[in-house]
Design a protein around this motif. Structure first.
Motif, mmCIF file in Angstrom:
data_model
loop_
_atom_site.group_PDB
_atom_site.id
_atom_site.type_symbol
_atom_site.label_atom_id
_atom_site.label_comp_id
_atom_site.label_asym_id
_atom_site.label_seq_id
_atom_site.Cartn_x
_atom_site.Cartn_y
_atom_site.Cartn_z
ATOM 1 N N PRO A 314 36.923 40.996 32.190
ATOM 2 C CA PRO A 314 37.550 40.203 33.032
ATOM 3 C C PRO A 314 36.549 40.084 34.357
ATOM 4 C CG PRO A 314 39.101 41.858 32.628
ATOM 5 C CD PRO A 314 37.940 42.459 31.787
ATOM 6 N N SER A 315 36.777 38.733 34.786
ATOM 7 C CA SER A 315 36.097 38.542 35.942
ATOM 8 C C SER A 315 36.525 39.086 37.355
ATOM 9 C CB SER A 315 36.319 37.003 36.312
ATOM 10 O OG SER A 315 37.198 36.553 36.566
ATOM 11 N N PHE A 320 41.372 40.944 40.225
ATOM 12 C CA PHE A 320 42.368 40.980 41.274
ATOM 13 C C PHE A 320 43.678 40.796 40.955
ATOM 14 C CE2 PHE A 320 40.939 40.948 45.940
ATOM 15 C CZ PHE A 320 39.440 41.805 45.589
ATOM 16 N N THR A 321 43.831 39.667 40.075
ATOM 17 C CA THR A 321 45.298 39.295 39.539
ATOM 18 C C THR A 321 45.910 40.492 38.850
ATOM 19 O OG1 THR A 321 44.035 37.164 39.012
ATOM 20 C CG2 THR A 321 46.202 37.515 38.365
ATOM 21 N N TYR A 322 45.141 41.206 37.892
ATOM 22 C CA TYR A 322 45.710 42.257 37.479
ATOM 23 C C TYR A 322 46.185 43.425 38.408
ATOM 24 C CZ TYR A 322 43.515 40.509 33.343
ATOM 25 O OH TYR A 322 43.168 39.300 32.258
ATOM 26 N N ALA A 428 50.018 37.022 42.510
ATOM 27 C CA ALA A 428 49.082 37.128 41.357
ATOM 28 C C ALA A 428 49.107 35.749 40.554
ATOM 29 C CB ALA A 428 49.652 38.415 40.489
ATOM 30 N N VAL A 429 50.302 35.282 40.451
ATOM 31 C CA VAL A 429 50.185 33.972 39.767
ATOM 32 C C VAL A 429 49.489 32.897 40.554
ATOM 33 C CG1 VAL A 429 51.863 32.227 39.047
ATOM 34 C CG2 VAL A 429 52.610 34.354 38.806
ATOM 35 N N VAL A 430 49.657 32.963 41.954
ATOM 36 C CA VAL A 430 48.994 31.869 42.665
ATOM 37 C C VAL A 430 47.402 32.120 42.512
ATOM 38 C CG1 VAL A 430 48.123 31.207 45.116
ATOM 39 C CG2 VAL A 430 50.743 31.659 44.598
ATOM 40 N N LEU A 431 46.917 33.353 42.477
ATOM 41 C CA LEU A 431 45.479 33.616 42.092
ATOM 42 C C LEU A 431 45.178 33.149 41.033
ATOM 43 C CD1 LEU A 431 43.107 34.741 43.629
ATOM 44 C CD2 LEU A 431 43.734 36.902 42.848
ATOM 45 N N ALA A 432 45.914 33.503 39.865
ATOM 46 C CA ALA A 432 45.612 33.093 38.463
ATOM 47 C C ALA A 432 45.344 31.721 38.520
ATOM 48 C CB ALA A 432 46.708 33.635 37.605
ATOM 49 N N VAL A 438 38.176 29.367 43.053
ATOM 50 C CA VAL A 438 37.464 30.393 43.549
ATOM 51 C C VAL A 438 36.272 30.925 43.019
ATOM 52 C CG1 VAL A 438 37.547 32.798 44.044
ATOM 53 C CG2 VAL A 438 39.662 31.418 44.462
ATOM 54 N N ARG A 439 36.144 30.543 41.572
ATOM 55 C CA ARG A 439 34.762 30.840 40.937
ATOM 56 C C ARG A 439 33.943 29.554 41.348
ATOM 57 N NH1 ARG A 439 35.644 32.995 34.944
ATOM 58 N NH2 ARG A 439 33.206 33.562 35.414
ATOM 59 N N ARG A 440 34.300 28.415 41.576
ATOM 60 C CA ARG A 440 33.237 27.500 42.139
ATOM 61 C C ARG A 440 32.688 27.928 43.534
ATOM 62 N NH1 ARG A 440 36.055 23.358 39.617
ATOM 63 N NH2 ARG A 440 37.526 22.931 41.582
ATOM 64 N N LEU A 441 33.536 28.366 44.242
ATOM 65 C CA LEU A 441 33.349 29.043 45.799
ATOM 66 C C LEU A 441 32.292 30.058 45.479
ATOM 67 C CD1 LEU A 441 36.529 29.041 47.991
ATOM 68 C CD2 LEU A 441 34.564 27.504 48.274
ATOM 69 N N MET A 442 32.423 31.016 44.635
ATOM 70 C CA MET A 442 31.567 31.928 44.543
ATOM 71 C C MET A 442 30.280 31.793 44.063
ATOM 72 S SD MET A 442 34.303 34.483 42.715
ATOM 73 C CE MET A 442 33.392 35.814 42.542
#
Ligand code: GLN
Length: 446
Positions: A314-315, A320-322, A428-432, A438-442
């Motif tokens: 997992p990324s 973080f979600t988990y 966790a749901v919001v982050l999912a 977020v990955r675009r920001l990274m």
């Protein structure tokens, strides 16, 4: 400082320790004893503050005790920021850790005295000392290795084991003495542990020489060299720092729930849980050892799992979600437990065992990647500052956790624990849902 002397070049240590530079053992045991002292006193802290005067406690109301607990644990982590600065600019890493350890030991010994001023002096000293010790000992672990040394991550995992070994033993020794003999004997035992750590740190200082030589150019005397030339951040760097901001928020939420181990969960163990297994009684602080016990046993399983999954690992965002899910499910599990307790019966210890198991699984998903993603996302010239930002998120989490624990007496516990579960599972749901942005920001960092 003799250990920082530059007379011999850094070279690989032939007499390594479990396949790592020998210095790792010195830092492992220093941190083990420091965490022993921290978690030992933390196991007693809220119980001591809320205990009646008749049994030697401070008889603080729960909200006041939780507020002090929140500010204290906030301070311990937030002090890492000035602590890192002092090492970089003034003292260097070796002396900062040494001084920090001495101040911490003095703090615990101060708590060994009953009058209230000693209590607040002790907490303040531990905050200052931990700020000097904790970030800088981690920096030294990193410097044991050359930049391209593949053993570095494994070295940090071993170091994390040292942290948890100390945290595991602490409640069994400090907690037992504090609850079974006298609070202040417990606090003194924490100070003895830190002193043992200091003795072996000083005796093993020669093993740290290669690490300190690598760090030497970073340590400057004040005014010796100006700050690095300022260059404006690029758009990618700004985006990556925005991603750090996102991780900061979710990390704070995670630690706000997780760090209630020492406050609301500690009170739940002490007041509402049956303290015996198969007829054998034990002190309530022993529950504080479960997180470390699970961590030590599960860390190798998770390490293997990530390796096995390879490209399906997992990324960071997913982990973080988990993590948030794990900590949230732990609190959700405790809702029926708290219901039973409301009925006036002491609940089975199995409830808290389940909670700590879920919390540890969450920690294993989130904590190891947290610091590393921050260091990867930070522009090189502000990486130290960004490390401070990570510690600050833990500090904020501790503060929020203390605030929540302050409602322990005022709110029905199923509601309080349910609210923590809803917040963490909800986030966790919001982050999912935010994975893609977020990955675009990274910008290519995973
Ligand atoms: N248990 C770990 C330690 O004490 C992590 C705790 C934290 O980072 N909040 O270092």
């Amino acid at each position: 400082m003799t250990v920082a002397a530059r007379e011999s070049p850094a070279r690989p240590d032939p007499s390594g320790w479990v396949g790592h530079p020998r210095g790792l053992s010195t830092l492992f045991f220093t941190e083990m004893w420091e965490r022993f002292s921290y978690y030992g006193m933390r196991a007693l802290l809220i119980l001591y503050m809320t205990a009646p005067v008749a049994v030697g406690g401070l008889a603080f109301e729960t909200p006041r005790a939780a507020s002090i607990y929140g500010w204290y644990t906030f301070g311990v982590y937030a002090a890492a920021i000035p602590g890192g600065w002092v090492a970089d600019r003034l003292l260097g890493q070796y002396r900062s850790v040494l001084l920090g350890g001495i101040i911490i030991a003095m703090g615990h010994f101060s708590l060994a005295f009953a009058p209230l001023p000693f209590f607040f002096t002790g907490l303040t000293l531990i905050v200052i000392g931990t700020g000097l010790l904790k970030p800088n000992i981690s920096t030294m672990v990193g410097s044991l290795y050359e930049t391209d040394d593949a053993r570095r991550d494994a070295g940090f995992s071993i170091f994390y084991m040292g942290i948890n070994l100390g945290a595991f033993i602490a409640p069994l020794v400090v907690g037992t003495l504090g609850q079974g003999v006298d609070w202040h004997v417990g606090f003194a035992a924490a100070g003895v542990g830190m002193t043992l750590g200091l003795i072996q740190y000083v005796l093993g200082r020669h093993r740290l020489r290669p690490a300190l030589e690598r760090l030497a150019p970073r340590a400057r005397s004040p005014g010796a060299a100006g700050p690095a030339p300022r260059t404006a951040f690029t758009a990618t760097e700004w985006k990556r720092m925005a991603a750090v901001g996102v991780f900061f928020v979710f990390s704070s939420l995670f630690w706000a729930a997780f760090e209630q181990a020492g406050s609301s969960l500690n009170l739940f163990a002490d007041r509402l849980t049956r303290l015996s297994v198969f007829g054998v009684a034990f002190p309530s602080t022993w529950f504080q050892s479960l997180n470390s016990l699970f961590l030590i046993t599960l860390a190798p399983v998770f390490a293997l799992l990530w390796v096995r999954l390879r490209e399906r690992e997992p990324s960071t965002v997913a982990k973080f979600t988990y993590g948030l899910l794990g900590v949230g499910l732990g609190f959700l599990l405790l809702v029926p437990g708290a219901r039973i307790a409301q009925g006036g019966t002491l609940v089975s210890p199995a409830w808290l065992v389940g909670v700590y198991l879920l919390h540890t699984i969450g920690e294993l998903c989130l904590s190891p990647v947290g610091l590393s993603v921050v260091t990867k996302l930070a522009p090189q010239r502000v990486v130290g500052l960004m490390m401070g930002v990570w510690f600050l998120s833990i500090a904020c989490g501790n503060k929020i956790g203390g605030w929540v624990a302050g409602f322990f007496d005022a709110l029905p516990l199923p509601l309080l624990f349910g609210a923590v579960a809803a917040t963490t599972i909800g986030s966790a749901v919001v982050l999912a849902l935010l994975v893609k942005p977020v990955r675009r920001l990274m910008g290519g960092v995973h």
